[in-house]
Structures are given as C-alpha cells and as structure tokens.
Design an enzyme around this catalytic site. Structure first.
Site, mmCIF file in Angstrom:
data_model
loop_
_atom_site.group_PDB
_atom_site.id
_atom_site.type_symbol
_atom_site.label_atom_id
_atom_site.label_comp_id
_atom_site.label_asym_id
_atom_site.label_seq_id
_atom_site.Cartn_x
_atom_site.Cartn_y
_atom_site.Cartn_z
ATOM 1 N N ASP A 58 -9.869 2.075 -4.039
ATOM 2 C CA ASP A 58 -8.870 1.999 -2.966
ATOM 3 C C ASP A 58 -7.966 3.225 -3.032
ATOM 4 O O ASP A 58 -8.394 4.332 -2.754
ATOM 5 C CB ASP A 58 -8.100 0.686 -3.102
ATOM 6 C CG ASP A 58 -7.319 0.307 -1.865
ATOM 7 O OD1 ASP A 58 -6.952 1.199 -1.086
ATOM 8 O OD2 ASP A 58 -7.035 -0.892 -1.665
ATOM 9 N N GLU A 104 0.848 -1.212 0.000
ATOM 10 C CA GLU A 104 0.000 0.000 0.000
ATOM 11 C C GLU A 104 0.875 1.250 0.000
ATOM 12 O O GLU A 104 2.086 1.182 0.174
ATOM 13 C CB GLU A 104 -0.897 0.031 1.252
ATOM 14 C CG GLU A 104 -2.297 -0.524 1.041
ATOM 15 C CD GLU A 104 -3.226 0.428 0.294
ATOM 16 O OE1 GLU A 104 -2.738 1.484 -0.172
ATOM 17 O OE2 GLU A 104 -4.418 0.134 0.167
#
Length: 318
Positions: free
Chosen positions: A226, A16
């Site tokens: 996301d 991420e």
C-alpha cells in the site's frame, strides 16, 4: 527491537497519506470519513479539536510551500487552510475523461522539486473489467495551452491553477510513491500488481523511463503493498495492508530486511517524522467483523533502532 505505540486514537474509517514536517506535525486523511486530521508529535495531541471536513472523499494531502495543504479529492485538486480548517480553493477540476462514477484520487506525494503526484483508482479495482486509473503529475509550471485539459501519457495540459501531465496509464490501484536520495529514481506501487516498481527519474523535467520491478510480494502472502516511505539508507518501508505489518525492503535486491508487527490488521501507509526523522508514523483503517483490533483506525508511532527517514515531506511549490 522496534517499539510500537498508539499516537492518536482517531478511529479513522480509512486512514491514509501521512505527511510530516520539521515542526513535528503529522497530517493525514480519513478517506471515507471525509476529513483531514493532524497530530502534534511534540505535544502528543491532535492539532485541532475537530478534524477538517472535506466536501468529497479525500485521497491524499501534501504540504504547500505557501502554507496549508494541497489535497486530491474525488475529482479535483484543492487548497486547504489548516489554520482556519477548511477547503479554500479548487486548483484544478479534472477533465471528465479521467474521472467518472466510482473513480477517485487515491494516494499521492510531492517530489523533491515541489510537483504534486497523485493517482486514481476505481472502486472495483480488483475487477479486471473496471476502468483503469492513471498516475498524474501536477505543477504550476506545466506548459500547455490554456484550457487544453489533461491528455495522454507524457502530454501536458493546464487547468485553472495547475498544469497536469499523465505519467502512467492503465493503473489499477495507484498507491505508494518515494524518490531516491539522489533524485534519480522514482519508486511506485500499483497495489494490484503486488510489486514496487522503479523508474529512472529526471528531476529537471519530471520525466520517467525504464520501468522495472524491484520488489515483488508473493501471491500466497496476505494483503497487498500500500503506502511507502524511504529511509536515510535508501531502503523502502512498505505498508502491507491486511498483514498487520510494515516492512523495510532492499530496493537493490528486493529482499525483506526488517518487519515491524503492528497491533492492528489493516495498516495503510507510513511516513517518517518526529524531531529527527526517527519516528515512523503508520495510518490504519477500521476492521469489520465481531473482533476488531482495539485501536483499529488509529495513528501509530514506530521506533526502529538505527533507522531514520530520508527527509520530511516535500512541499508543493504552488
């Protein structure tokens, strides 16, 4: 046509928060792997032989103007020395009313003025009864009485080394952030809502207002929005988890412009980098089951003809 290649076969459990700088470095996290990784896009190799281990789950990182990184852990904001490879200082321990069992920091980013924004989430964020999260803004300049701690939306507090202000209450899965080129708009993704929302943004005060939805992802589509980046043309690049794609979206019309397919199912976030911001780096996560993608958890590089990022990652001013 876009080209996609594997940049780093790092096998992240949950990759991420990629951030890119003008030197060609790409820093990102493996949340569940409890580590921070770096990729040198000029030399096409990992920056460090060993990733930087973190004492907790690490939600996101951003560069610091003074060097190294700032990072959001489960319940605190810390400084990271990327040269020596360790977490050096706790800049702020979050007040207990905002952090608890199964609540942790998730995605975050710095605004063009050098403030650090990061949001929290509950592990069971799909459960409507789970405690809600918040989107916070951290700055050395946040005005408050010492020891006040964080307060309600729009109110400021101060910790050991940072001021903190709650910007959005009642979030479920705080994720992507991006600022428009003129600094007048903040784009924000709460993945549970399946939307990209926009706020009017005051760069001088970090004030946000007039929230409205500019992009909606249908309930019948696989995955949820996301991480997010913005290109030089003002278009949003939204990674849609579980869909195997990153999509260029028009923030004015809400329509999809371009879709780039990836050789994995579970991408997570993206950032523009490379020497001239023409490389879009995409983090991914592991895939359970008996037939995972060959390079699940890797860092990928996408080249889209005619597309460049708006800027390199903004650095935290503290």
């Amino acid at each position: 046509m876009a080209s996609v290649s594997l940049a780093l076969d790092c096998r992240a459990v949950l990759g991420e928060s990629p951030v890119c700088n003008a030197r060609g470095d790409v820093w990102f996290v493996d949340i569940n792997g409890r580590k921070i990784l770096g990729y040198d896009s000029v030399a096409s190799r990992a920056i460090r032989e060993e990733a930087i281990a973190t004492p907790q789950l690490v939600g996101c990182v951003a560069p610091r103007a003074s060097g190294g990184l700032i990072a959001a852990m489960e319940d605190c904001i810390v400084a990271v020395d990327t040269s020596d490879g360790w977490v050096t200082d706790t800049l702020l321990q979050m007040p207990s009313q905002y952090i608890g069992p199964k609540i942790r920091f998730n995605d975050g980013k710095c605004d063009p003025s050098g403030r650090f924004w990061a949001g929290t989430m509950h592990a069971s964020w799909r459960d409507p009864s789970a405690p809600a999260g918040h989107l916070f803004c951290f700055s050395p300049a946040a005005a408050a009485a010492p020891g006040a701690g964080a307060a309600g939306a729009g109110e400021a507090g101060q910790g050991e080394g940072l001021g903190v202000e709650v910007k959005v209450e009642g979030t479920q899965l705080s994720n992507g952030l991006a600022w428009s080129g003129d600094g007048s708009r903040l784009f924000f993704i709460d993945s549970a809502l399946r939307t990209v929302d926009c706020f009017d943004y005051d760069a001088a005060t970090a004030g946000i207002s007039n929230r409205r939805t500019v992009v909606t992802f249908g309930q019948d589509e696989p995955g949820v929005p996301d991480g997010m980046a913005i290109d030089a043309g003002g278009h949003l690049w939204v990674v849609v988890g579980e869909s195997g794609s990153v999509r260029q979206m028009d923030a004015e019309t809400g329509k999809e412009i371009t879709r780039v397919g990836l050789p994995v199912v579970r991408p997570t976030s993206c950032a523009f980098g490379g020497k001239d911001l023409s490389e879009l780096y995409v983090t991914t996560r592991e895939e359970p089951g008996t037939n995972p993608s060959a390079n699940a958890g890797g860092l990928f590089k996408c080249l889209v003809p005619g597309v460049k990022g708006l800027s390199f990652a903004d650095a935290f001013c503290g």
